[in-house]
Design a protein around this motif. Structure first.
Motif, mmCIF file in Angstrom:
data_model
loop_
_atom_site.group_PDB
_atom_site.id
_atom_site.type_symbol
_atom_site.label_atom_id
_atom_site.label_comp_id
_atom_site.label_asym_id
_atom_site.label_seq_id
_atom_site.Cartn_x
_atom_site.Cartn_y
_atom_site.Cartn_z
ATOM 1 N N LEU A 274 0.836 -1.200 0.000
ATOM 2 C CA LEU A 274 0.000 0.000 0.000
ATOM 3 C C LEU A 274 0.876 1.257 0.000
ATOM 4 C CD1 LEU A 274 -3.043 0.733 0.030
ATOM 5 C CD2 LEU A 274 -2.846 0.938 2.523
ATOM 6 N N SER A 275 1.951 1.231 0.777
ATOM 7 C CA SER A 275 2.891 2.362 0.814
ATOM 8 C C SER A 275 3.558 2.552 -0.539
ATOM 9 C CB SER A 275 3.959 2.121 1.888
ATOM 10 O OG SER A 275 3.380 1.990 3.167
ATOM 11 N N ASP A 276 3.897 1.453 -1.179
ATOM 12 C CA ASP A 276 4.563 1.498 -2.476
ATOM 13 C C ASP A 276 3.652 2.103 -3.540
ATOM 14 O OD1 ASP A 276 7.029 0.541 -4.008
ATOM 15 O OD2 ASP A 276 5.393 -0.365 -5.169
ATOM 16 N N ILE A 277 2.407 1.672 -3.587
ATOM 17 C CA ILE A 277 1.504 2.195 -4.619
ATOM 18 C C ILE A 277 1.120 3.638 -4.310
ATOM 19 C CG2 ILE A 277 -0.732 1.395 -3.694
ATOM 20 C CD1 ILE A 277 0.383 1.349 -7.412
ATOM 21 N N TYR A 278 1.100 3.997 -3.039
ATOM 22 C CA TYR A 278 0.845 5.398 -2.671
ATOM 23 C C TYR A 278 1.955 6.283 -3.253
ATOM 24 C CZ TYR A 278 -0.493 9.398 0.245
ATOM 25 O OH TYR A 278 -0.906 10.641 0.682
ATOM 26 N N SER A 279 3.195 5.848 -3.091
ATOM 27 C CA SER A 279 4.318 6.573 -3.674
ATOM 28 C C SER A 279 4.196 6.620 -5.198
ATOM 29 C CB SER A 279 5.632 5.897 -3.278
ATOM 30 O OG SER A 279 6.700 6.399 -4.053
ATOM 31 N N ALA A 280 3.821 5.506 -5.791
ATOM 32 C CA ALA A 280 3.671 5.445 -7.250
ATOM 33 C C ALA A 280 2.628 6.447 -7.732
ATOM 34 C CB ALA A 280 3.285 4.034 -7.676
ATOM 35 N N GLU A 281 1.485 6.492 -7.058
ATOM 36 C CA GLU A 281 0.413 7.409 -7.463
ATOM 37 C C GLU A 281 0.853 8.862 -7.297
ATOM 38 O OE1 GLU A 281 -1.864 6.216 -9.172
ATOM 39 O OE2 GLU A 281 -2.900 4.531 -8.257
ATOM 40 N N LYS A 282 1.572 9.157 -6.231
ATOM 41 C CA LYS A 282 2.073 10.524 -6.013
ATOM 42 C C LYS A 282 3.033 10.920 -7.133
ATOM 43 C CE LYS A 282 0.500 12.130 -2.020
ATOM 44 N NZ LYS A 282 -0.123 13.437 -1.889
ATOM 45 N N GLN A 283 3.920 10.003 -7.508
ATOM 46 C CA GLN A 283 4.848 10.289 -8.607
ATOM 47 C C GLN A 283 4.089 10.525 -9.907
ATOM 48 O OE1 GLN A 283 8.448 7.788 -8.938
ATOM 49 N NE2 GLN A 283 7.836 6.925 -6.957
ATOM 50 N N LEU A 284 3.038 9.762 -10.092
ATOM 51 C CA LEU A 284 2.248 9.887 -11.311
ATOM 52 C C LEU A 284 1.550 11.244 -11.408
ATOM 53 C CD1 LEU A 284 1.729 8.194 -13.786
ATOM 54 C CD2 LEU A 284 -0.206 7.140 -12.606
ATOM 55 N N THR A 285 1.130 11.789 -10.274
ATOM 56 C CA THR A 285 0.479 13.109 -10.311
ATOM 57 C C THR A 285 1.442 14.188 -10.795
ATOM 58 O OG1 THR A 285 0.940 13.646 -7.986
ATOM 59 C CG2 THR A 285 -1.184 12.580 -8.475
ATOM 60 N N LYS A 286 2.726 13.960 -10.602
ATOM 61 C CA LYS A 286 3.721 14.924 -11.097
ATOM 62 C C LYS A 286 4.051 14.678 -12.569
ATOM 63 C CE LYS A 286 5.823 15.786 -6.622
ATOM 64 N NZ LYS A 286 5.642 14.750 -5.640
ATOM 65 N N ALA A 287 3.983 13.421 -13.005
ATOM 66 C CA ALA A 287 4.365 13.069 -14.377
ATOM 67 C C ALA A 287 3.257 13.335 -15.399
ATOM 68 C CB ALA A 287 4.773 11.602 -14.433
ATOM 69 N N LEU A 288 2.003 13.123 -15.016
ATOM 70 C CA LEU A 288 0.909 13.228 -15.990
ATOM 71 C C LEU A 288 0.791 14.610 -16.642
ATOM 72 C CD1 LEU A 288 -1.716 10.929 -14.273
ATOM 73 C CD2 LEU A 288 -0.789 10.637 -16.585
ATOM 74 N N PRO A 289 0.962 15.716 -15.923
ATOM 75 C CA PRO A 289 0.911 17.007 -16.624
ATOM 76 C C PRO A 289 1.986 17.144 -17.701
ATOM 77 C CG PRO A 289 0.629 17.336 -14.262
ATOM 78 C CD PRO A 289 1.039 15.890 -14.468
ATOM 79 N N ARG A 290 3.181 16.594 -17.451
ATOM 80 C CA ARG A 290 4.249 16.617 -18.466
ATOM 81 C C ARG A 290 3.854 15.804 -19.686
ATOM 82 N NH1 ARG A 290 7.874 16.069 -14.116
ATOM 83 N NH2 ARG A 290 7.925 13.832 -14.419
ATOM 84 N N LEU A 291 3.233 14.639 -19.442
ATOM 85 C CA LEU A 291 2.804 13.791 -20.557
ATOM 86 C C LEU A 291 1.721 14.482 -21.374
ATOM 87 C CD1 LEU A 291 2.686 10.306 -18.767
ATOM 88 C CD2 LEU A 291 4.506 11.218 -20.229
ATOM 89 N N ALA A 292 0.786 15.125 -20.690
ATOM 90 C CA ALA A 292 -0.294 15.838 -21.397
ATOM 91 C C ALA A 292 0.279 16.950 -22.271
ATOM 92 C CB ALA A 292 -1.299 16.396 -20.392
ATOM 93 N N LYS A 293 1.243 17.672 -21.732
ATOM 94 C CA LYS A 293 1.866 18.768 -22.482
ATOM 95 C C LYS A 293 2.651 18.249 -23.683
ATOM 96 C CE LYS A 293 4.774 22.814 -21.798
ATOM 97 N NZ LYS A 293 5.680 23.521 -20.905
ATOM 98 N N ALA A 294 3.258 17.067 -23.540
ATOM 99 C CA ALA A 294 4.090 16.503 -24.606
ATOM 100 C C ALA A 294 3.276 15.817 -25.695
ATOM 101 C CB ALA A 294 5.083 15.509 -24.010
ATOM 102 N N ALA A 295 2.022 15.489 -25.408
ATOM 103 C CA ALA A 295 1.184 14.791 -26.388
ATOM 104 C C ALA A 295 0.823 15.723 -27.543
ATOM 105 C CB ALA A 295 -0.076 14.261 -25.716
ATOM 106 N N ASP A 296 0.855 15.189 -28.745
ATOM 107 C CA ASP A 296 0.507 15.957 -29.932
ATOM 108 C C ASP A 296 -1.004 15.901 -30.188
ATOM 109 O OD1 ASP A 296 1.510 17.460 -32.276
ATOM 110 O OD2 ASP A 296 0.665 15.770 -33.399
ATOM 111 N N ALA A 297 -1.574 14.707 -30.085
ATOM 112 C CA ALA A 297 -3.011 14.532 -30.329
ATOM 113 C C ALA A 297 -3.796 15.054 -29.122
ATOM 114 C CB ALA A 297 -3.336 13.066 -30.573
ATOM 115 N N GLU A 298 -4.780 15.876 -29.397
ATOM 116 C CA GLU A 298 -5.597 16.456 -28.336
ATOM 117 C C GLU A 298 -6.288 15.382 -27.502
ATOM 118 O OE1 GLU A 298 -7.008 18.866 -25.670
ATOM 119 O OE2 GLU A 298 -5.687 19.586 -27.264
ATOM 120 N N GLU A 299 -6.741 14.309 -28.158
ATOM 121 C CA GLU A 299 -7.431 13.251 -27.409
ATOM 122 C C GLU A 299 -6.493 12.547 -26.435
ATOM 123 O OE1 GLU A 299 -8.988 10.387 -30.250
ATOM 124 O OE2 GLU A 299 -7.089 10.343 -31.313
#
Length: 166
Positions: A14-39
């Protein structure tokens, strides 16, 4: 943390996936910005909101069970996030990068599906009846996100990437 009991293992996972989800909240905005397709950008943004809800669910599980999470960093997610950064840094914006971003995002989803599946099995074994539905809800969300990513790839993302190379 020494893992000596199934309860210890549950808390560790549970601690491990909590850390994973927290890291993901920081990474997803970068991925959204880097995506070319709007969808694809929209899918990353929607998953960010979903991830925030999943963190809240973990907080609920912690409160329900009266446990304390361990301060650990999920090395697997750290590696997956680093791979995403490499994609952004090494592939020019466009359909090919989008195809790589989808593939990387699916790696993340598969990791999360495995993690939540394990947590569900452990919670069931431990008799954590109140926590189990919360974990199952997140597991189903992760499966649905994986399916959405597959549809984005099959719905033209991979075809556009192949055409770009031609």
């Amino acid at each position: 943390m020494a893992v000596k009991t199934i309860e210890d293992l549950f808390i560790h996972e549970l601690s491990d996936i909590y850390s994973a989800e927290k890291q993901l909240t920081k990474a997803l905005p970068r991925l959204a910005k880097a995506a070319d397709a709007e969808e694809l950008a929209s899918a990353f943004e929607a998953h960010l909101e979903e991830t925030r809800g999943q963190i809240e669910r973990i907080d609920q599980v912690v409160e329900l069970l009266g446990v304390r999470l361990k301060r650990i960093k999920c090395a697997a997610m750290e590696g997956l996030v680093e791979e995403g950064k490499d994609v952004i840094d090494t592939i020019d914006a466009g359909p090919l990068r989008d195809a790589a971003l989808i593939g990387g995002a699916q790696k993340v989803e598969h990791y999360e599906i495995a993690a939540y599946g394990t947590l569900c099995a452990l919670a069931k074994q431990l008799g954590y009846r109140d926590a189990l539905p919360l974990l199952k809800e997140t597991l189903e969300e992760e499966k649905a996100t994986d399916q959405k990513l597959t549809l984005l790839a099959e719905g033209g993302g991979n075809r556009r990437a192949a055409a770009q190379a031609a």
